[in-house]
Design an enzyme around this catalytic site. Sequence first.
Site, PDB file in Angstrom:
ATOM      1  N   GLY A 130      37.416  21.405 150.869  1.00 53.37           N
ATOM      2  CA  GLY A 130      37.967  21.841 152.143  1.00 53.37           C
ATOM      3  C   GLY A 130      38.639  23.181 151.953  1.00 53.37           C
ATOM      4  O   GLY A 130      38.079  24.239 152.249  1.00 53.37           O
ATOM      5  N   ASP A 174      35.314  14.288 157.652  1.00 59.81           N
ATOM      6  CA  ASP A 174      36.308  13.286 157.275  1.00 59.81           C
ATOM      7  C   ASP A 174      36.838  12.563 158.505  1.00 59.81           C
ATOM      8  O   ASP A 174      37.539  13.148 159.335  1.00 59.81           O
ATOM      9  CB  ASP A 174      37.474  13.969 156.547  1.00 59.81           C
ATOM     10  CG  ASP A 174      37.088  14.381 155.140  1.00 59.81           C
ATOM     11  OD1 ASP A 174      36.598  13.521 154.387  1.00 59.81           O
ATOM     12  OD2 ASP A 174      37.260  15.570 154.796  1.00 59.81           O
ATOM     13  N   GLY A 214      38.256  16.007 146.823  1.00 59.40           N
ATOM     14  CA  GLY A 214      39.708  16.103 146.825  1.00 59.40           C
ATOM     15  C   GLY A 214      40.259  17.025 145.758  1.00 59.40           C
ATOM     16  O   GLY A 214      40.050  16.814 144.562  1.00 59.40           O
ATOM     17  N   MET A 218      39.207   9.714 159.944  1.00 64.37           N
ATOM     18  CA  MET A 218      40.415   8.950 159.565  1.00 64.37           C
ATOM     19  C   MET A 218      41.008   8.272 160.786  1.00 64.37           C
ATOM     20  O   MET A 218      40.971   8.827 161.890  1.00 64.37           O
ATOM     21  CB  MET A 218      41.459   9.892 158.969  1.00 64.37           C
ATOM     22  CG  MET A 218      40.940  10.726 157.804  1.00 64.37           C
ATOM     23  SD  MET A 218      42.270  11.693 157.072  1.00 64.37           S
ATOM     24  CE  MET A 218      41.317  12.701 155.906  1.00 64.37           C
ATOM     25  N   HIS A 250      32.200  10.813 156.008  1.00 68.54           N
ATOM     26  CA  HIS A 250      33.070  10.030 155.133  1.00 68.54           C
ATOM     27  C   HIS A 250      34.016   9.210 156.009  1.00 68.54           C
ATOM     28  O   HIS A 250      34.950   9.760 156.592  1.00 68.54           O
ATOM     29  CB  HIS A 250      33.833  11.016 154.220  1.00 68.54           C
ATOM     30  CG  HIS A 250      34.786  10.382 153.280  1.00 68.54           C
ATOM     31  ND1 HIS A 250      35.703  11.120 152.549  1.00 68.54           N
ATOM     32  CD2 HIS A 250      34.986   9.081 152.919  1.00 68.54           C
ATOM     33  CE1 HIS A 250      36.415  10.313 151.790  1.00 68.54           C
ATOM     34  NE2 HIS A 250      36.009   9.068 152.007  1.00 68.54           N
ATOM     35  N   SER A 263      34.276  20.497 153.589  1.00 74.44           N
ATOM     36  CA  SER A 263      34.963  19.579 154.510  1.00 74.44           C
ATOM     37  C   SER A 263      35.566  20.383 155.656  1.00 74.44           C
ATOM     38  O   SER A 263      36.441  21.225 155.443  1.00 74.44           O
ATOM     39  CB  SER A 263      36.077  18.831 153.783  1.00 74.44           C
ATOM     40  OG  SER A 263      36.949  18.254 154.738  1.00 74.44           O
ATOM     41  N   HIS A 314      30.605  18.134 155.370  1.00 73.47           N
ATOM     42  CA  HIS A 314      31.390  16.921 155.113  1.00 73.47           C
ATOM     43  C   HIS A 314      32.366  16.685 156.263  1.00 73.47           C
ATOM     44  O   HIS A 314      33.167  17.559 156.599  1.00 73.47           O
ATOM     45  CB  HIS A 314      32.157  17.088 153.797  1.00 73.47           C
ATOM     46  CG  HIS A 314      32.843  15.860 153.311  1.00 73.47           C
ATOM     47  ND1 HIS A 314      32.186  14.845 152.640  1.00 73.47           N
ATOM     48  CD2 HIS A 314      34.138  15.463 153.403  1.00 73.47           C
ATOM     49  CE1 HIS A 314      33.048  13.888 152.331  1.00 73.47           C
ATOM     50  NE2 HIS A 314      34.251  14.235 152.781  1.00 73.47           N
ATOM     51  N   MET A 328      36.913   6.890 156.624  1.00 69.03           N
ATOM     52  CA  MET A 328      38.150   6.322 156.067  1.00 69.03           C
ATOM     53  C   MET A 328      38.813   5.529 157.181  1.00 69.03           C
ATOM     54  O   MET A 328      39.880   5.902 157.699  1.00 69.03           O
ATOM     55  CB  MET A 328      39.058   7.468 155.567  1.00 69.03           C
ATOM     56  CG  MET A 328      38.534   8.126 154.301  1.00 69.03           C
ATOM     57  SD  MET A 328      39.239   9.767 154.022  1.00 69.03           S
ATOM     58  CE  MET A 328      38.114  10.751 155.010  1.00 69.03           C
ATOM     59  N   PHE A 346      44.623  13.472 153.465  1.00 71.39           N
ATOM     60  CA  PHE A 346      44.941  14.869 153.761  1.00 71.39           C
ATOM     61  C   PHE A 346      44.163  15.827 152.863  1.00 71.39           C
ATOM     62  O   PHE A 346      43.878  15.500 151.714  1.00 71.39           O
ATOM     63  CB  PHE A 346      46.442  15.126 153.561  1.00 71.39           C
ATOM     64  CG  PHE A 346      47.300  14.232 154.417  1.00 71.39           C
ATOM     65  CD1 PHE A 346      47.607  14.597 155.726  1.00 71.39           C
ATOM     66  CD2 PHE A 346      47.755  13.018 153.932  1.00 71.39           C
ATOM     67  CE1 PHE A 346      48.370  13.758 156.530  1.00 71.39           C
ATOM     68  CE2 PHE A 346      48.520  12.165 154.733  1.00 71.39           C
ATOM     69  CZ  PHE A 346      48.827  12.542 156.038  1.00 71.39           C
ATOM     70  N   GLY A 347      43.879  16.999 153.415  1.00 74.18           N
ATOM     71  CA  GLY A 347      43.322  18.070 152.607  1.00 74.18           C
ATOM     72  C   GLY A 347      44.440  18.747 151.845  1.00 74.18           C
ATOM     73  O   GLY A 347      45.624  18.472 152.086  1.00 74.18           O
ATOM     74  N   GLY A 348      44.082  19.614 150.920  1.00 72.60           N
ATOM     75  CA  GLY A 348      45.083  20.432 150.240  1.00 72.60           C
ATOM     76  C   GLY A 348      45.928  19.727 149.203  1.00 72.60           C
ATOM     77  O   GLY A 348      46.979  20.236 148.798  1.00 72.60           O
TER      78      GLY A 348
HETATM   79  C1  DX5 Z   1      40.719  13.705 151.868  1.00 74.96           C
HETATM   80  C2  DX5 Z   1      39.345  14.097 152.358  1.00 74.96           C
HETATM   81  C3  DX5 Z   1      38.793  15.320 151.701  1.00 74.96           C
HETATM   82  C4  DX5 Z   1      39.607  16.553 151.911  1.00 74.96           C
HETATM   83  C5  DX5 Z   1      39.219  17.610 150.916  1.00 74.96           C
HETATM   84  O1  DX5 Z   1      41.081  12.485 152.391  1.00 74.96           O
HETATM   85  O2  DX5 Z   1      38.431  13.039 152.117  1.00 74.96           O
HETATM   86  O3  DX5 Z   1      37.442  15.530 152.078  1.00 74.96           O
HETATM   87  O4  DX5 Z   1      39.481  17.076 153.196  1.00 74.96           O
HETATM   88  O5  DX5 Z   1      40.061  18.694 151.091  1.00 74.96           O
HETATM   89  P1  DX5 Z   1      40.572  19.589 149.879  1.00 74.96           P
HETATM   90  O6  DX5 Z   1      39.346  20.193 149.263  1.00 74.96           O
HETATM   91  O7  DX5 Z   1      41.457  20.579 150.529  1.00 74.96           O
HETATM   92  O8  DX5 Z   1      41.283  18.684 148.917  1.00 74.96           O
HETATM   93 ZN    ZN Z   2      36.152  13.343 152.407  1.00 70.08          ZN
END
Ligand code: DX5
Ligand code: ZN
Length: 218
Positions: free
Chosen positions: A197, A35, A176, A37, A66, A8, A33, A68, A143-145
Amino acid sequence: MSVKVSPSILASNFSSLGEEVKSITEAGADYIHLDVMDGHFVPNLTIGSDVVKSIRDKSQIPFDVHLMIDPVEPYIDGFVQAGADIISIHPEAKDDTDVCLKKIKSHNLKAGLAINPDTNWEVVKPYMDMLDLILVMSVHPGFGGQKFISSALDKLKSLRKEIDQSSREIELEIDGGINFENIQQVIDAGANVIVAGTAAFRGGKAEYANNIQKLRGK
Ligand code: DX5
Ligand code: ZN
């Protein structure tokens, strides 16, 4: 079953996004990937189709988009034109899921359904004939992380069974909180496409190939 890794770009350095896409591709990623949003369906804003288009020529591997966002249907064509190969939408969005999936398929793209942690996996059942991918969210999207939500493991097992009983080749993607500690568990539960990510982009460019290798499991 071979495991694919879909890094991601949310965890990449946005000031050199094109370079990052190139580097992670060279490091062995299977998909990119992306994302998307909207600050409404999820509490964060990221990128739109123009950004996707601007990085399309940095990599030859499939773009795994993806969405969202809500509404989603009016934006599908833009992502098709930007060069998406797979587009996943959420059934939790208000737009008609059936109409959106048909729209994606009408462009000969792969269609995915992404399901939130609080959504029952059985929501996919009416759409199995149209799906190429099912994306299980193992964090609340936005969010990531974030920390991996372990109830996703049971969901993966149920979906793996459902997919294997169908006559279709449907990829099962997890997204995630994936890290080097929980990767084997998600693969054992049936996931075959790993979104990462933080774990994929950890340590900078020199580590990308190593990170991707570890994300394929044992
Ligand atoms: C969350 C995203 C994920 C995210 C993954 O809403 O859909 O793709 O960026 O990030 P990590 O691997 O850091 O959880
Ligand atoms: Zn995603």
